[in-house]
Write an enzyme that holds these catalytic residues in place. Structure first.
Site, PDB file in Angstrom:
ATOM      1  CD  GLU A   1      -1.412  -4.440  11.542  1.00  0.00           C
ATOM      2  OE1 GLU A   1      -2.019  -4.230  10.483  1.00  0.00           O
ATOM      3  OE2 GLU A   1      -0.204  -4.742  11.578  1.00  0.00           O
TER       4      GLU A   1
ATOM      5  CE  LYS B   1       5.836  -0.637  10.019  1.00  0.00           C
ATOM      6  NZ  LYS B   1       4.806  -0.095   9.158  1.00  0.00           N
TER       7      LYS B   1
ATOM      8  CG  HIS C   1      -1.231 -35.971  17.880  1.00  0.00           C
ATOM      9  ND1 HIS C   1      -1.480 -37.155  18.546  1.00  0.00           N
ATOM     10  CD2 HIS C   1      -2.149 -35.896  16.903  1.00  0.00           C
ATOM     11  CE1 HIS C   1      -2.497 -37.780  17.954  1.00  0.00           C
ATOM     12  NE2 HIS C   1      -2.930 -37.028  16.958  1.00  0.00           N
TER      13      HIS C   1
ATOM     14  CE  LYS D   1      -3.820   1.987   2.635  1.00  0.00           C
ATOM     15  NZ  LYS D   1      -4.758   1.755   3.733  1.00  0.00           N
TER      16      LYS D   1
ATOM     17  CD  GLU E   1       9.566  -5.788   6.974  1.00  0.00           C
ATOM     18  OE1 GLU E   1       9.292  -4.665   6.491  1.00  0.00           O
ATOM     19  OE2 GLU E   1       9.296  -6.099   8.147  1.00  0.00           O
TER      20      GLU E   1
ATOM     21  N   GLY F   1      -4.798  -2.500   4.998  1.00  0.00           N
ATOM     22  CA  GLY F   1      -3.976  -3.604   4.504  1.00  0.00           C
ATOM     23  C   GLY F   1      -4.562  -4.966   4.863  1.00  0.00           C
ATOM     24  NE  ARG F   2      -6.111  -4.233  11.028  1.00  0.00           N
ATOM     25  CZ  ARG F   2      -5.548  -3.037  11.127  1.00  0.00           C
ATOM     26  NH1 ARG F   2      -4.414  -2.785  10.495  1.00  0.00           N
ATOM     27  NH2 ARG F   2      -6.099  -2.082  11.846  1.00  0.00           N
TER      28      ARG F   2
HETATM   29  O1  F6P Z   1       3.555  -2.866   9.750  1.00  0.00           O
HETATM   30  C1  F6P Z   1       2.213  -3.087   9.659  1.00  0.00           C
HETATM   31  C2  F6P Z   1       1.681  -2.776   8.286  1.00  0.00           C
HETATM   32  O2  F6P Z   1       1.557  -1.415   8.123  1.00  0.00           O
HETATM   33  C3  F6P Z   1       0.366  -3.493   8.051  1.00  0.00           C
HETATM   34  O3  F6P Z   1      -0.713  -2.808   8.541  1.00  0.00           O
HETATM   35  C4  F6P Z   1       0.389  -3.676   6.574  1.00  0.00           C
HETATM   36  O4  F6P Z   1      -0.513  -4.664   6.158  1.00  0.00           O
HETATM   37  C5  F6P Z   1       1.834  -4.055   6.357  1.00  0.00           C
HETATM   38  O5  F6P Z   1       2.549  -3.259   7.267  1.00  0.00           O
HETATM   39  C6  F6P Z   1       2.349  -3.868   4.964  1.00  0.00           C
HETATM   40  O6  F6P Z   1       2.233  -2.539   4.548  1.00  0.00           O
HETATM   41  P1  F6P Z   1       2.358  -2.140   3.030  1.00  0.00           P
HETATM   42  O7  F6P Z   1       1.247  -2.813   2.276  1.00  0.00           O
HETATM   43  O8  F6P Z   1       2.269  -0.654   2.988  1.00  0.00           O
HETATM   44  O9  F6P Z   1       3.699  -2.631   2.527  1.00  0.00           O
END
Ligand code: F6P
Length: 527
Positions: free
Chosen positions: A327, A493, A357, A183, A189, A241-242
């Site tokens: 979240e 972060k 198990h 987004k 990452e 995002g979620r």
């Molecule tokens: O760190 C949490 C977050 O902001 C989530 O809410 C989101 O889904 C994820 O990081 C990834 O964010 P983006 O889609 O901006 O890379």
């Protein structure tokens, strides 16, 4: 204060088994069906009176009013000044964005169809993390129950290089389509993994503009990265995002499994949206699920919820729900700024029967134990009916065992009767029954919900995910939270960026960076 009342009430709630005897209409009231989904809340430790109290609180908290605001597209994500319109992605509510949504759905379907027909790609690499990863991965696994991924789908999420290395292993860059989903297009990452994959393509003389798509709300960053503007799919700021798997975030799913399956998943979710919007609160599946969760947290005092899908194809459900629920509602301050008290429980779980198990010992006899959401698929889709029956039998037995328990008297009776003793694996002759019997006793009276899907079809999956989304909404209203921001992820972060800079040679940990001695020592291990 309200929840104090719940705690007092809960202390006098009869045992679940007794509730069945006392409430002859319990099965009618506590089971709700929506299309292919059936939710059985009857094994929850909540009486008819408790539920009435919960429904009264829902009214007092204006749950219906909040629900209207959600579907109307009011800016209920106040701290970010945004509407919350994931239901509009399924064609329900949010009329102001309906045209954009419909155009995007057409674009996704057309692009997916063209790409599938072209036969140009053998593999798709989907890069993203959090909401840009968990939903697509859950859905990809579930779709695989009935559909073959063509092109094959690979996910890269973690900044641990093993993630990108594993995904690229054995792929031919010339026949690989890369979709960067972010987004913000700024997540560390995802940026690092996108860079790595761009280098991998470049080393094989494959142009970024020909091989890489972006799904983002920040097209400038995507274009600056080298992606052709025509290859950017928009991701609106009114989609969290979620809550985003229904948007272009699901593009890789539409390509790999076909736009038809993707569309049916959206339709299944839409059916759940309409049910949530229209059904009276007392017969409303997400409302009941949300209220039962509030009861378990604030009345019975449970700190966690186990989610156990008896379906390997749903094994990513718990990680998906960890983000969706924790979240959204893992917060201590309410919308009014006041202390919200205990809110979202820890969500955890793994597939049945494997969990039996491993951690089920704790569910049955550990203290305090946890409520469980059992999720089962009724139809055998693997072509092995005997396995499937055994799987379902285990699922149903676990919820019964958690509720029923086994009294000390039953244990002693088994030891008294020779045949029963053999069945129960009675202890060695002479063992002290006073010590052994309590160890073999199950307290029982442990609450669970059983959700069944007629079959693991795209529409049932869509309904299941939408059910949990709305449950989270209900709980957010009950706890007085804004479920749609996530400020709690920011501090880590910021510190990670600072520490990375220090590890790369910026002023070191001994400088006045404000780190504590433990963190300074950790940084020194690497520097
Ligand atoms: O760190 C949490 C977050 O902001 C989530 O809410 C989101 O889904 C994820 O990081 C990834 O964010 P983006 O889609 O901006 O890379």
């Amino acid at each position: 204060m309200t929840f104090e009342i719940f705690r007092t009430r809960a202390s006098s709630t009869p045992a679940i088994a007794e509730l069945f005897a006392r409430e002859p209409d319990r099965m009618d009231r506590m089971i709700v069906r929506v299309g292919p989904l059936r939710a059985d809340f009857s094994k929850q430790r909540v009486s008819e009176g408790d539920l009435s109290a919960l429904l009264a609180l829902a009214e007092a908290e204006d749950l219906e009013g909040w629900r209207t605001k959600l579907f109307a597209g009011d800016p209920i994500n106040e701290s970010e000044g945004r509407a919350v319109l994931h239901t509009a992605l399924r064609g329900v509510g949010g009329t102001t964005v309906a045209e954009d949504v419909s155009a995007m759905r057409d674009r996704i379907a057309a692009f997916a169809t063209k790409t599938r027909r072209s036969g140009r790609f053998d593999d798709i690499v989907h890069i993203g993390i959090g909401g840009s990863d968990l939903g697509p991965r859950l859905v990809a696994d579930a779709f695989a129950a009935t559909l073959e991924a063509k092109p094959r789908l690979h996910f890269v999420n973690n900044v641990d290089a093993a993630s990108v290395n594993d995904a690229l292993n054995g792929l031919d860059p010339a026949r690989t389509l890369v979709i960067v989903v972010s987004k913000s297009f700024g997540t560390q990452e995802t940026r690092m993994n996108a860079d790595a994959v761009r280098d991998w393509l470049g080393a094989a003389q494959c142009e970024t503009a020909d091989h890489v798509l972006a799904v983002t709300a920040n097209s400038d960053r995507a274009v600056a990265f080298g992606i052709d503007p025509d290859n950017v799919f928009e991701f609106w700021d009114w989609v969290g995002g979620r809550y985003s798997v229904w948007s272009a975030v699901g593009l890789s799913l539409a390509i790999a499994y076909g736009p038809g399956a993707f569309g049916r998943m959206l339709d299944g979710a839409a059916a759940m949206d309409e049910h949530f919007r229209d059904a009276p609160l007392a017969r409303n599946m997400p409302v009941l699920m949300g209220l039962v969760g509030v009861w378990n947290r604030n009345g019975l005092g449970y700190g966690s919820l186990a989610v156990i899908p008896y379906s390997r194809r749903l094994r990513k459900l718990a990680p998906f729900l960890q983000q969706l629920e924790m979240e959204s509602n893992g917060k201590g301050a309410g919308r009014d700024g006041a202390d919200a008290g205990p809110t979202c429980p820890v969500i955890w779980g793994d597939e049945g029967t494997n969990g039996q198990h491993a951690f089920f010992q704790w569910l049955h006899q550990g203290v305090p134990g946890a409520p469980v959401d059992f999720v089962a698929v009724l139809e055998d889709q693997e072509g092995r009916p005997a396995h499937h029956l055994a799987l379902l039998a285990n699922c149903f037995a676990q919820s019964e065992a958690l509720m029923r328990g086994k009294s000390e008297a039953e244990v002693r009776a088994e030891h008294a009767d020779g045949a029963g003793a053999a069945r129960a694996g009675a202890d060695r002759a002479g063992a002290d029954l006073d010590r052994i019997a309590p160890q073999k006793t199950f307290p029982g009276n442990r609450p669970s919900t059983t959700l069944t899907l007629d079959a693991l079809t795209p529409d049932a999956l869509g309904a299941l995910i939408a059910l949990y989304e709305h449950k989270v909404f209900v709980q957010g209203v009950m706890w007085g939270l804004n479920s749609f921001d996530q400020w709690g992820v920011e501090l880590g972060k910021v510190l990670a960026t600072a520490i990375l800079g220090e590890m790369e040679g910026a002023p070191g940990p001994d400088d006045a960076a404000g780190h504590d001695p433990s963190t300074r020592a950790l940084i020194k291990l690497v520097r």
